[in-house]
Design a protein around this motif. Sequence first.
Motif, PDB file in Angstrom:
ATOM      1  N   LEU A   1      -4.452  15.615  -9.922  1.00 35.72           N
ATOM      2  CA  LEU A   1      -5.549  15.918  -8.977  1.00 35.72           C
ATOM      3  C   LEU A   1      -5.937  14.655  -8.204  1.00 35.72           C
ATOM      4  O   LEU A   1      -6.207  14.709  -6.996  1.00 35.72           O
ATOM      5  N   LEU A   2      -5.954  13.533  -8.909  1.00 33.58           N
ATOM      6  CA  LEU A   2      -6.271  12.264  -8.232  1.00 33.58           C
ATOM      7  C   LEU A   2      -5.193  11.959  -7.180  1.00 33.58           C
ATOM      8  O   LEU A   2      -5.510  11.585  -6.038  1.00 33.58           O
ATOM      9  N   ALA A   3      -3.931  12.141  -7.548  1.00 31.35           N
ATOM     10  CA  ALA A   3      -2.843  11.870  -6.599  1.00 31.35           C
ATOM     11  C   ALA A   3      -2.989  12.747  -5.354  1.00 31.35           C
ATOM     12  O   ALA A   3      -2.886  12.267  -4.214  1.00 31.35           O
ATOM     13  N   LEU A   4      -3.251  14.026  -5.570  1.00 28.73           N
ATOM     14  CA  LEU A   4      -3.368  14.935  -4.417  1.00 28.73           C
ATOM     15  C   LEU A   4      -4.575  14.567  -3.551  1.00 28.73           C
ATOM     16  O   LEU A   4      -4.510  14.616  -2.320  1.00 28.73           O
ATOM     17  N   HIS A   5      -5.657  14.165  -4.193  1.00 28.38           N
ATOM     18  CA  HIS A   5      -6.843  13.745  -3.423  1.00 28.38           C
ATOM     19  C   HIS A   5      -6.502  12.525  -2.559  1.00 28.38           C
ATOM     20  O   HIS A   5      -6.821  12.485  -1.359  1.00 28.38           O
ATOM     21  N   LEU A   6      -5.819  11.548  -3.164  1.00 30.34           N
ATOM     22  CA  LEU A   6      -5.454  10.347  -2.400  1.00 30.34           C
ATOM     23  C   LEU A   6      -4.452  10.711  -1.297  1.00 30.34           C
ATOM     24  O   LEU A   6      -4.493  10.148  -0.194  1.00 30.34           O
ATOM     25  N   GLY A   7      -3.587  11.669  -1.580  1.00 29.78           N
ATOM     26  CA  GLY A   7      -2.630  12.129  -0.572  1.00 29.78           C
ATOM     27  C   GLY A   7      -3.350  12.719   0.639  1.00 29.78           C
ATOM     28  O   GLY A   7      -3.003  12.426   1.791  1.00 29.78           O
ATOM     29  N   ARG A   8      -4.347  13.529   0.365  1.00 27.32           N
ATOM     30  CA  ARG A   8      -5.101  14.146   1.483  1.00 27.32           C
ATOM     31  C   ARG A   8      -5.840  13.074   2.265  1.00 27.32           C
ATOM     32  O   ARG A   8      -5.910  13.122   3.495  1.00 27.32           O
TER      33      ARG A   8
ATOM     34  N   ASN B   1       0.840  -1.213   0.000  1.00 24.00           N
ATOM     35  CA  ASN B   1       0.000   0.000   0.000  1.00 24.00           C
ATOM     36  C   ASN B   1       0.869   1.255   0.000  1.00 24.00           C
ATOM     37  O   ASN B   1       0.568   2.235  -0.688  1.00 24.00           O
ATOM     38  N   GLU B   2       1.922   1.222   0.812  1.00 22.95           N
ATOM     39  CA  GLU B   2       2.793   2.409   0.940  1.00 22.95           C
ATOM     40  C   GLU B   2       3.531   2.687  -0.369  1.00 22.95           C
ATOM     41  O   GLU B   2       3.606   3.820  -0.827  1.00 22.95           O
ATOM     42  N   ALA B   3       4.096   1.627  -0.948  1.00 16.23           N
ATOM     43  CA  ALA B   3       4.886   1.821  -2.175  1.00 16.23           C
ATOM     44  C   ALA B   3       3.977   2.200  -3.344  1.00 16.23           C
ATOM     45  O   ALA B   3       4.318   3.052  -4.168  1.00 16.23           O
ATOM     46  N   ARG B   4       2.799   1.575  -3.418  1.00 20.15           N
ATOM     47  CA  ARG B   4       1.870   1.907  -4.509  1.00 20.15           C
ATOM     48  C   ARG B   4       1.435   3.368  -4.417  1.00 20.15           C
ATOM     49  O   ARG B   4       1.264   4.038  -5.439  1.00 20.15           O
ATOM     50  N   PHE B   5       1.259   3.846  -3.197  1.00 25.98           N
ATOM     51  CA  PHE B   5       0.884   5.253  -3.008  1.00 25.98           C
ATOM     52  C   PHE B   5       1.947   6.165  -3.622  1.00 25.98           C
ATOM     53  O   PHE B   5       1.627   7.138  -4.320  1.00 25.98           O
ATOM     54  N   GLY B   6       3.219   5.856  -3.385  1.00 19.89           N
ATOM     55  CA  GLY B   6       4.297   6.673  -3.960  1.00 19.89           C
ATOM     56  C   GLY B   6       4.282   6.638  -5.479  1.00 19.89           C
ATOM     57  O   GLY B   6       4.572   7.639  -6.135  1.00 19.89           O
ATOM     58  N   ILE B   7       3.914   5.486  -6.034  1.00 19.12           N
ATOM     59  CA  ILE B   7       3.874   5.352  -7.505  1.00 19.12           C
ATOM     60  C   ILE B   7       2.756   6.202  -8.106  1.00 19.12           C
ATOM     61  O   ILE B   7       2.887   6.718  -9.216  1.00 19.12           O
ATOM     62  N   VAL B   8       1.641   6.349  -7.367  1.00 18.50           N
ATOM     63  CA  VAL B   8       0.535   7.183  -7.863  1.00 18.50           C
ATOM     64  C   VAL B   8       1.066   8.575  -8.215  1.00 18.50           C
ATOM     65  O   VAL B   8       0.734   9.153  -9.251  1.00 18.50           O
ATOM     66  N   PHE B   9       1.918   9.110  -7.355  1.00 15.24           N
ATOM     67  CA  PHE B   9       2.538  10.421  -7.613  1.00 15.24           C
ATOM     68  C   PHE B   9       3.697  10.295  -8.605  1.00 15.24           C
ATOM     69  O   PHE B   9       3.866  11.137  -9.480  1.00 15.24           O
ATOM     70  N   GLY B  10       4.502   9.259  -8.427  1.00 11.82           N
ATOM     71  CA  GLY B  10       5.700   9.126  -9.248  1.00 11.82           C
ATOM     72  C   GLY B  10       5.370   9.100 -10.732  1.00 11.82           C
ATOM     73  O   GLY B  10       6.044   9.760 -11.545  1.00 11.82           O
ATOM     74  N   ALA B  11       4.328   8.376 -11.089  1.00  7.59           N
ATOM     75  CA  ALA B  11       3.954   8.262 -12.508  1.00  7.59           C
ATOM     76  C   ALA B  11       3.647   9.640 -13.098  1.00  7.59           C
ATOM     77  O   ALA B  11       3.945   9.908 -14.273  1.00  7.59           O
ATOM     78  N   VAL B  12       3.068  10.519 -12.277  1.00  9.16           N
ATOM     79  CA  VAL B  12       2.780  11.878 -12.748  1.00  9.16           C
ATOM     80  C   VAL B  12       4.090  12.589 -13.091  1.00  9.16           C
ATOM     81  O   VAL B  12       4.178  13.327 -14.080  1.00  9.16           O
ATOM     82  N   GLY B  13       5.125  12.330 -12.284  1.00  5.70           N
ATOM     83  CA  GLY B  13       6.418  12.964 -12.543  1.00  5.70           C
ATOM     84  C   GLY B  13       7.011  12.528 -13.868  1.00  5.70           C
ATOM     85  O   GLY B  13       7.489  13.359 -14.653  1.00  5.70           O
ATOM     86  N   ALA B  14       6.969  11.216 -14.128  1.00  6.99           N
ATOM     87  CA  ALA B  14       7.519  10.722 -15.402  1.00  6.99           C
ATOM     88  C   ALA B  14       6.752  11.328 -16.574  1.00  6.99           C
ATOM     89  O   ALA B  14       7.343  11.764 -17.568  1.00  6.99           O
ATOM     90  N   ALA B  15       5.423  11.366 -16.448  1.00 10.08           N
ATOM     91  CA  ALA B  15       4.600  11.907 -17.541  1.00 10.08           C
ATOM     92  C   ALA B  15       4.851  13.409 -17.726  1.00 10.08           C
ATOM     93  O   ALA B  15       4.956  13.900 -18.855  1.00 10.08           O
ATOM     94  N   ARG B  16       4.985  14.126 -16.611  1.00 11.18           N
ATOM     95  CA  ARG B  16       5.244  15.564 -16.710  1.00 11.18           C
ATOM     96  C   ARG B  16       6.558  15.820 -17.435  1.00 11.18           C
ATOM     97  O   ARG B  16       6.656  16.712 -18.285  1.00 11.18           O
TER      98      ARG B  16
END
Length: 394
Positions: free
Chosen positions: A307-314, A250-265
């Motif tokens: 936006l999805l990543a930030l929502h899940l982060g909150r 769960n912890e590592a997958r959470f980081g990937i939710v954000f990480g993937a945005v970085g690669a795409a950006r």
Amino acid sequence: MTSRTTPPLAPLELFAVDRLIGEEERDIQATVRALVAERVRPHLAEWFEAGHVPVRELAPELGRLGLLGMHLQGYGCAGTSATAYGLACLELEAGDSGVRSLVSVQGSLAMFAIWRWGSEEQKQQWLPRMAAGEAIGCFGLTEPDFGSDPGGMRTRAVRDGDDWVLTGTKMWITNGSVSDVAVVWAQTDEGIRGFVVPTDTPGFSAPEIGRKLSLRASITSELVLDGVRLPADAVLPEVRGLKGPLSCLNEARFGIVFGAVGAARDCLEASIAYAQERDIFERPLAGYQLTQAKLADMTLELGKAMLLALHLGRLKDEDALRPEQISLGKLNNVREAIAIARECRTILGAAGITLEHPVMRHANNLESVLTYEGTSEVHQLIIGQALTGRPAFR
Ligand code: TGC
Ligand code: FAD
């Protein structure tokens, strides 16, 4: 015909996402971005080409910035918000998924397993050194015949007097051959249990897996456990069953939710910059409607993913994040990131197939990210179960 131009906006600027991020989190994000720019980005093409990353040199630098076990409390960990951890993953993966993976495996898998399920002695022994990047950890769950279905694992730990003796093989283990400690999951008479294995224990070896076409700036190994004898206190005392390793995922997958945005950006920014400079039929590629349609569609998906990543982060910061929601984020954001990387590659034409640009490196890396930490199909099934109440894994 008009030649009027307006100052361009960065894709995430268009979404005004900064307004959703607190000042302290923005500072952390900026610090990680600067580290990546100075210490990582200049070497990525070389590391990727060589199939090597200097983990031992990089880890202490990541540790100094508090990035290892960043959202854990105590034991030398920074104890930041989950959202701040996510934003750090975003910036690391904007560099390279392999570098984010190094941080994910160290902090979210190996350290988290010890932090959440370990004894006080195990925590004292390992966590401060791991947080500092002085000791490297890996996480052995997957086996050659059991990836998506880790519950079937064959690695076995049996009691011999007070000792435990571990036998089996783990596969595709990030940081395996450079680790000081491996968290290894094994079948026992009491169900699946986790073991803290110093990698200099006789019977332990970690042959590196070569010839990868993806995540080349990351070390991937087998773990061979050939009668590894451990003392009684090597077991993680606080958990039994598959929920032990799955809680770490769960912890590592959470980081990937954000990480993937970085690669795409990073892909999108690189292809916009290229399109501005590249003249085709005597004017910039960026000025053509077909290019702009691609850029607009990719920006939409990038912004929605953020936006999805930030929502899940909150939600995670409120301790209200469910594993099924992490699956929503992992499935969507990695799937969209890989689509963006491939579309960006088309904008770069032939130049896009080289390591002179980051795009195809990201696209190749994202093939691994799509598969590890639960394949897309596994996350579809987790979401399907949440929607219907019916598990369809078997
Ligand atoms: P199932 O019967 O559903 O569950 C077994 C027990 O686990 C509990 N559980 C969870 N607990 C915490 N978090 C979760 N996300 C959990 N999901 C399930 C569940 O409540 C149950 O507990 P209990 O107390 O009743 O026993 O298990 P299953 O055998 O049907 O498997 C379910 C499935 C397929 C979803 C799961 O096994 C899975 O996620 N498979 C994918 C495996 C995977 O993701 N491996 C990743 C390995 S590590 C890695 O890839 C690192 S890559 C490098 C990097 O991260 O950068
Ligand atoms: P399989 O499970 O064999 O899947 C093959 C295909 O079958 C996939 O498309 C899958 O989605 C599909 N499938 C599976 N189940 C179903 C189903 N029920 N219905 C329909 N289709 C299904 N593991 C670790 O433990 N630690 C690590 O540090 C680690 N690092 C990794 C680093 C890299 C670079 C890579 C590539 C992998 C890493 N892994 C690690 C392993 C990773 O977690 C597994 O590769 C992943 O869980 C998938 O397992 P598999 O490769 O055996 O594929």
